[in-house]
Design a protein around this motif. Structure first.
Motif, PDB file in Angstrom:
ATOM      1  N   SER A 161       5.955   8.155   3.937  1.00  0.00           N
ATOM      2  CA  SER A 161       6.144   9.570   4.261  1.00  0.00           C
ATOM      3  C   SER A 161       6.024   9.713   5.760  1.00  0.00           C
ATOM      4  CB  SER A 161       5.074  10.415   3.573  1.00  0.00           C
ATOM      5  OG  SER A 161       4.885  11.631   4.267  1.00  0.00           O
ATOM      6  N   TYR A 213       0.617   4.297   3.084  1.00  0.00           N
ATOM      7  CA  TYR A 213       0.897   5.368   2.135  1.00  0.00           C
ATOM      8  C   TYR A 213       2.124   4.947   1.344  1.00  0.00           C
ATOM      9  CZ  TYR A 213       2.823   9.455  -0.031  1.00  0.00           C
ATOM     10  OH  TYR A 213       3.350  10.310  -0.968  1.00  0.00           O
ATOM     11  N   GLU A 215       4.641   5.393  -2.280  1.00  0.00           N
ATOM     12  CA  GLU A 215       5.042   6.114  -3.497  1.00  0.00           C
ATOM     13  C   GLU A 215       5.506   5.120  -4.568  1.00  0.00           C
ATOM     14  OE1 GLU A 215       7.740   9.214  -2.237  1.00  0.00           O
ATOM     15  OE2 GLU A 215       6.133  10.225  -1.145  1.00  0.00           O
ATOM     16  N   LEU A 239      -3.180   4.467   0.173  1.00  0.00           N
ATOM     17  CA  LEU A 239      -3.143   5.808  -0.406  1.00  0.00           C
ATOM     18  C   LEU A 239      -1.842   5.866  -1.180  1.00  0.00           C
ATOM     19  CD1 LEU A 239      -4.570   8.640  -0.342  1.00  0.00           C
ATOM     20  CD2 LEU A 239      -3.104   9.195   1.597  1.00  0.00           C
ATOM     21  N   LYS A 240      -1.929   5.909  -2.506  1.00  0.00           N
ATOM     22  CA  LYS A 240      -0.704   5.933  -3.300  1.00  0.00           C
ATOM     23  C   LYS A 240      -0.609   7.233  -4.064  1.00  0.00           C
ATOM     24  CE  LYS A 240       2.001   4.122  -6.977  1.00  0.00           C
ATOM     25  NZ  LYS A 240       1.931   5.412  -7.685  1.00  0.00           N
ATOM     26  N   SER A 241       0.514   7.878  -3.952  1.00  0.00           N
ATOM     27  CA  SER A 241       0.707   9.118  -4.704  1.00  0.00           C
ATOM     28  C   SER A 241       1.395   8.810  -6.020  1.00  0.00           C
ATOM     29  CB  SER A 241       1.527  10.110  -3.894  1.00  0.00           C
ATOM     30  OG  SER A 241       2.823   9.604  -3.724  1.00  0.00           O
ATOM     31  N   GLY A 242       1.531   9.823  -6.830  1.00  0.00           N
ATOM     32  CA  GLY A 242       2.157   9.634  -8.128  1.00  0.00           C
ATOM     33  C   GLY A 242       1.180   9.097  -9.149  1.00  0.00           C
ATOM     34  N   SER A 243      -0.112   9.463  -9.032  1.00  0.00           N
ATOM     35  CA  SER A 243      -1.083   8.978 -10.009  1.00  0.00           C
ATOM     36  C   SER A 243      -1.057   9.829 -11.279  1.00  0.00           C
ATOM     37  CB  SER A 243      -2.493   8.955  -9.409  1.00  0.00           C
ATOM     38  OG  SER A 243      -2.871  10.230  -8.962  1.00  0.00           O
ATOM     39  N   THR A 244      -0.257  10.881 -11.290  1.00  0.00           N
ATOM     40  CA  THR A 244      -0.038  11.647 -12.515  1.00  0.00           C
ATOM     41  C   THR A 244       1.464  11.663 -12.798  1.00  0.00           C
ATOM     42  OG1 THR A 244       0.233  13.725 -11.318  1.00  0.00           O
ATOM     43  CG2 THR A 244      -1.999  13.163 -12.027  1.00  0.00           C
ATOM     44  N   GLY A 247       3.119  14.104 -10.540  1.00  0.00           N
ATOM     45  CA  GLY A 247       3.178  13.581  -9.181  1.00  0.00           C
ATOM     46  C   GLY A 247       4.286  12.544  -9.044  1.00  0.00           C
ATOM     47  N   ALA A 251       7.372  12.571  -6.522  1.00  0.00           N
ATOM     48  CA  ALA A 251       7.653  11.447  -5.623  1.00  0.00           C
ATOM     49  C   ALA A 251       9.098  11.004  -5.788  1.00  0.00           C
ATOM     50  CB  ALA A 251       6.701  10.287  -5.909  1.00  0.00           C
ATOM     51  N   GLY A 278      -8.892   7.322  -2.761  1.00  0.00           N
ATOM     52  CA  GLY A 278      -8.724   8.476  -3.639  1.00  0.00           C
ATOM     53  C   GLY A 278      -8.025   9.580  -2.890  1.00  0.00           C
ATOM     54  N   GLN A 279      -8.722  10.188  -1.972  1.00  0.00           N
ATOM     55  CA  GLN A 279      -8.132  11.322  -1.281  1.00  0.00           C
ATOM     56  C   GLN A 279      -7.975  11.031   0.207  1.00  0.00           C
ATOM     57  OE1 GLN A 279     -10.651  14.530  -2.931  1.00  0.00           O
ATOM     58  NE2 GLN A 279      -8.721  15.160  -3.850  1.00  0.00           N
ATOM     59  N   PHE A 280      -7.417  12.000   0.907  1.00  0.00           N
ATOM     60  CA  PHE A 280      -7.025  11.751   2.289  1.00  0.00           C
ATOM     61  C   PHE A 280      -8.204  11.425   3.202  1.00  0.00           C
ATOM     62  CE2 PHE A 280      -5.844  13.188   6.589  1.00  0.00           C
ATOM     63  CZ  PHE A 280      -4.824  12.292   6.820  1.00  0.00           C
TER      64      PHE A 280
ATOM     65  N   VAL B 312       3.221  15.528  -2.935  1.00  0.00           N
ATOM     66  CA  VAL B 312       3.008  14.681  -4.113  1.00  0.00           C
ATOM     67  C   VAL B 312       1.517  14.406  -4.317  1.00  0.00           C
ATOM     68  CG1 VAL B 312       3.563  12.505  -5.231  1.00  0.00           C
ATOM     69  CG2 VAL B 312       5.268  13.592  -3.765  1.00  0.00           C
ATOM     70  N   LEU B 313       0.818  14.087  -3.242  1.00  0.00           N
ATOM     71  CA  LEU B 313      -0.626  13.839  -3.336  1.00  0.00           C
ATOM     72  C   LEU B 313      -1.340  15.082  -3.873  1.00  0.00           C
ATOM     73  CD1 LEU B 313      -1.126  11.952   0.057  1.00  0.00           C
ATOM     74  CD2 LEU B 313      -1.528  10.980  -2.207  1.00  0.00           C
ATOM     75  N   THR B 315       0.016  17.432  -5.718  1.00  0.00           N
ATOM     76  CA  THR B 315       0.402  17.561  -7.126  1.00  0.00           C
ATOM     77  C   THR B 315      -0.513  16.718  -8.012  1.00  0.00           C
ATOM     78  OG1 THR B 315       2.690  17.939  -6.521  1.00  0.00           O
ATOM     79  CG2 THR B 315       2.291  17.222  -8.775  1.00  0.00           C
ATOM     80  N   ASP B 316      -0.736  15.462  -7.606  1.00  0.00           N
ATOM     81  CA  ASP B 316      -1.632  14.584  -8.374  1.00  0.00           C
ATOM     82  C   ASP B 316      -3.001  15.238  -8.568  1.00  0.00           C
ATOM     83  OD1 ASP B 316       0.148  12.490  -8.720  1.00  0.00           O
ATOM     84  OD2 ASP B 316      -0.417  11.488  -6.857  1.00  0.00           O
ATOM     85  N   TYR B 436      -6.028  18.725   1.664  1.00  0.00           N
ATOM     86  CA  TYR B 436      -5.809  19.127   0.273  1.00  0.00           C
ATOM     87  C   TYR B 436      -6.934  18.647  -0.642  1.00  0.00           C
ATOM     88  CZ  TYR B 436      -4.551  14.270  -0.375  1.00  0.00           C
ATOM     89  OH  TYR B 436      -4.607  12.900  -0.419  1.00  0.00           O
TER      90      TYR B 436
END
Lengths: 598, 598
Positions: A161, A213, A215, A239-244, A247, A251, A278-280, B312-313, B315-316, B436
């Protein structure tokens, strides 16, 4: 893929340089100059003769000198045409910003396929498309269109990103000693992907810690190998997004990624030494701790605090993250009590120095404790109370850190009174925090990584001899007999399973196998055997066996059953699937009737 | 307990006022003046004639005017003596800072007992000891020794830690529109406890939201009642420490609390509408959202973002917190696409406005979406990219918020470029965030609270007639028969349990009950019945029954067994215990062999 020239080029050409400060062609040129790039810079735009006090070429072919990197600040279609020209003058390294490729629907996807084909055909290495470029603070090549010059440091950051990169720069410019060796924006990964960049940063001596980071991951097998090699040398924080599911969908529409099963990512990262954030702010905290090179040496933590309540809140978080509070030995307790003036101070861990603790008292408490062999790190909490000496306590901690090897993590909470102290800590390369919220999980993950590296297992892969492999029947559900045959061919010895088709056979086999015995239904129609009472365990004698046999035949309408020797132990489930990115994934868990419940 | 005069007194006397800026006696006097207290102020110290340009009395008895509140800025022993004097001049309200009471070991505990006795005997209401006083921004009575005057606002904050109060003030002084109606430090709760303060804030019209930092609760039954009454009117957000055993121990040594089972606290808070915060910044986020009075109206959230990856993050995190992403209707999608210039924008939710989104584009996207009926709130993310109009976008959002009733939560990430925008938002009473990380859980908890209040159940308590109660046998483990008797006397009908002592009885009873039947061991020595095969289920006929009976007798060496009708359904465990703070606690869960596993 050798990317040394790509990321530290001796010459850079920008096609599409602009005079409009809102255009990418302007911003990139400005960044390259502002960052202090010392190589050759060539600007190309047929509309201008001079920009930024430098000559502008009408055509890249007019330059007639070697160009290590070409930056395309032009729209997608123009870029596609330009590739053919660039081929003729032997250009191999390209940064491509343009959007409108696979992230933009079907037409874009076709365009991207053409791009990949041309790159292959012309032997071109392309960063992007749909990226914001990269910064190397080693060669001061900044070919991004970020708002600020990038601060120099030892964090290598790979980002799927662009916004996350711009966000980090915006954050880092106000800080000291904390910055990038490289920032690399992946975009759509037409030719350069996260594996290539991770490999480059693995071998880069200026990069001490790698942040990513992501996706998705494009080449799972390669990624695992490179991640494992890299994490043996330096930490990789992801940091990976799309854990749901939601999400993942988001992505997908963001960079056109095909994201896989998130649980598989977590497992793969962990197995090969990657640290998943986990988070930022947890992500940033881990980068900072690793960048400053002061990770805790074990999970045994000592807390000093001038705020009892917050010491307790921190304790809760440490314990939840499976860290441990060091026990303070009795003689050390006595020393601190004497130094601190008697009985008021509570010398457990956390050590509550009380609200009126002076810088001198912090110093004495640290001196008395920090040399304890078993301490892995010290967290020093400060809240600004009436007589709190914020500045002096900060200086005390910096002095202590320079004298002792154990890491000290200051948490100076509040805003008005403590802001400046964080600047002091950064100058001294100490990772300090404005709240206790992120530190425990950040420390726990770093310690877990260190343990992993120290105790990493050699992965051996046992190939089954082709001759011993059986052909797995082409059906969706195997019967127990078929399952056993497959297991045996893979070198796993299951409990023997014997088919019986009549009472006589059942009696005979029962005596051969020996009691206790298990009787299983042999019907292929029924998978959840418990629900139809299709498994009878712990059958003690012939009489019980025969009774159960008839009873089962009645239920299935078939005379066939399986007999097995009754075993004691734990029941578990084992499964496998083939993941798109990472290949074969194995599931192992509590089995039986609870397999789908838990 | 009527605390109106206590917290908004017409006159305050400080005993132990000092000229030393490091002493509590100085700091309190300074705070009272600085906060702008308009009532009568009396200073007492035999050593001085004048301090802070005001006369100083030698003795409180010299004042001879009514005094609503006396502040004791003297050590513990001196304070104890003074109480006798204060009684003679009819003083009833006292703030006592001194430490050295029950938090300081056995001698201190005895001292505290004396204090409580004297308070009762003299009809005195005491805040503390071991506290830092209170601030009322309503009467501007600031009798704390905090470093700064307290900002005025609508947050009522009750704290069992003085440091947490000082921390919050240090944070709040740099913010706007976000401050205290009251800040109250509990200390050791000699006479005033959290119930009294919660009750006071419940009825206080200037308090819109209540924050509490707790280490324990003194009167569980009262607390539940007052919490339930309060949460019907205004949210109560609780940060409780001691959620781990180690944390509880630390809390015990901090304020000498007897902390109870943390799980019981969580359940009690939830059952009576309290919102339990996880970490500090989540706590602050919830206070801010409630203080500004803009809670989401449902869990259906819309995200607008100029940063796909961070959308996306977010959203998760939303999904993990059981919030939902609103589906954007097709016509709205078309409107936005048209306004935003075609196909580049991805109109799902999150709506990715792309990195070059202008303030105008943010405005158009909000205008097109916010009036959708089913939206509970809009989160607007911004990261500072090359052309991002940070300031203008902030103004756009403030204008949008003033035009629409749905709450807008800006998350402006970064540091250098976005810092100022948060000030703008606070001025407009919009809760904005710098990351976030905390917002999803904060929103989820607030929405859960609102649902709870709307659907709160009337708690009915069914008393068992005394005549129907059985005396529970005085032994630690009851046999199944005794258990059934107790259950029946409480109005619960268990499956009948029939004792049989011989094969003959077993046969007879089996036919009476009807098959299938369950056979249970009747031995009192054995509690984990499964392990000894002491439960035989699903016995289908007389023959199976007799076989199982003999088999079981062999194992126990006793002829007695229980027979029950076999039932179908879910197996669960039910239990109860008497908690020190909250009374009877009921456990209900998955039972059988997994009860201790899960």
């Amino acid at each position: 893929m050798d990317l040394k020239t790509f990321f530290n080029p001796a010459s850079i050409a920008i096609i599409g340089v602009s005079e409009n400060p809102k255009k990418v062609g302007y911003l990139v040129a400005e960044n390259l100059i502002r960052q202090g790039y010392k190589g050759e810079i060539y600007f190309i735009n047929p509309k201008f003769d001079k920009l930024f006090d430098r000559p502008v070429y009408k055509d890249i072919k007019d330059i007639k000198k070697p160009i290590d990197l070409v930056v395309l600040a032009v729209p997608a279609d123009a870029a596609m045409h330009l590739l053919d020209d660039l081929k003729t003058i032997d250009i191999h390294n390209i940064v491509l910003y343009a959007a409108g490729f696979k992230e933009a629907g079907v037409d874009g996807a076709v365009k991207e396929q053409n791009l990949v084909m041309k790159a292959k055909q012309y032997d071109m290495t392309i960063l992007g498309p749909n990226c914001i470029g990269y910064v190397s603070t080693i060669s001061n090549a900044n070919v991004t269109f970020l708002k600020n010059a990038s601060p120099k440091g030892n964090v290598g950051f790979i980002s799927q990103s662009g916004a996350l990169g711009s966000l980090m720069v915006d954050y880092l410019v106000g800080h000291e000693n904390f910055g990038f060796s490289y920032f690399m924006s992946l975009g759509n990964k037409a030719t350069i992907d996260e594996c290539d960049l991770l490999e480059f940063l693995r071998d880069d001596p200026d990069t001490k810690v790698i942040g990513m980071y992501l996706e998705d991951v494009k080449r799972g097998e390669d990624f695992k190998r490179i991640l494992e090699e890299t994490t043996k040398i330096k930490p990789v924080i992801i940091l990976k997004s799309g854990s749901t599911v939601e999400g993942s969908k988001a992505a997908g529409s963001h960079t056109g990624s095909m994201v896989g099963d998130d649980m598989v990512y977590t497992t793969a990262f962990d197995q090969y030494g990657g640290i998943r954030a986990g988070q930022f702010f947890e992500f940033m905290s881990m980068l900072k701790i690793c960048s400053f090179g002061r990770a805790p040496t074990s999970k045994d933590i000592l807390i000093l605090s001038n705020a009892g309540g917050i010491g307790v809140l921190l304790t809760d978080e440490l314990i939840k993250n499976k860290l441990e509070l060091v026990t303070v030995p009795e003689d050390v307790k006595e020393t601190i009590k004497k130094n601190m003036g008697g009985d008021k101070v509570t010398i457990h861990n956390p050590i509550d120095l009380l609200g009126d603790a002076s810088a001198f008292q912090y110093r004495q408490a640290i001196a008395a404790t920090i040399q304890q062999k078993h301490i892995g790190g010290v967290i020093v909490m400060l809240t600004p109370q009436a007589n709190t000496e914020v500045e002096d306590t900060a200086i005390t901690l910096i002095e202590a850190q320079s004298a002792f090897s154990k890491p000290i993590f200051p948490i100076f909470m509040g805003e008005k009174s403590v802001g400046q102290s964080h600047t002091h800590f950064e100058r001294a390369k100490m990772a300090s925090f404005f709240t206790y919220d992120f530190l425990p999980s950040a420390l726990a993950k770093i310690i877990h990584y260190q343990d992993h590296i120290q105790h990493s297992v050699v992965h051996t892969k046992k190939e089954i001899e082709p001759a011993k492999r059986v052909v797995i029947p082409k059906k969706s559900i195997l019967n127990p007999f078929e399952t056993n045959t497959v297991l045996m061919s893979a070198g796993i010895n299951p409990v023997s399973l014997i088919l019986a088709k009549s009472e006589e056979e059942v009696r005979k086999l029962g005596n051969e196998i020996g009691y206790p015995i298990v009787l299983k239904i042999a019907s292929e129609k029924i998978t959840h055997k418990t629900e139809v009472k299709g498994v009878r365990i712990n059958i003690q004698n012939e009489k019980e066996l025969v009774d159960n046999y008839h009873n089962m035949c009645e239920a299935t309408g078939e005379p066939s059953v399986f007999l097995q020797k009754m075993m004691r132990g734990h029941e578990f489930i084992i499964g496998a699937k083939r993941d798109n990115q990472f290949g074969i994934v194995i599931l192992l868990g509590l089995g039986g009737i609870y397999a789908e419940l838990i």
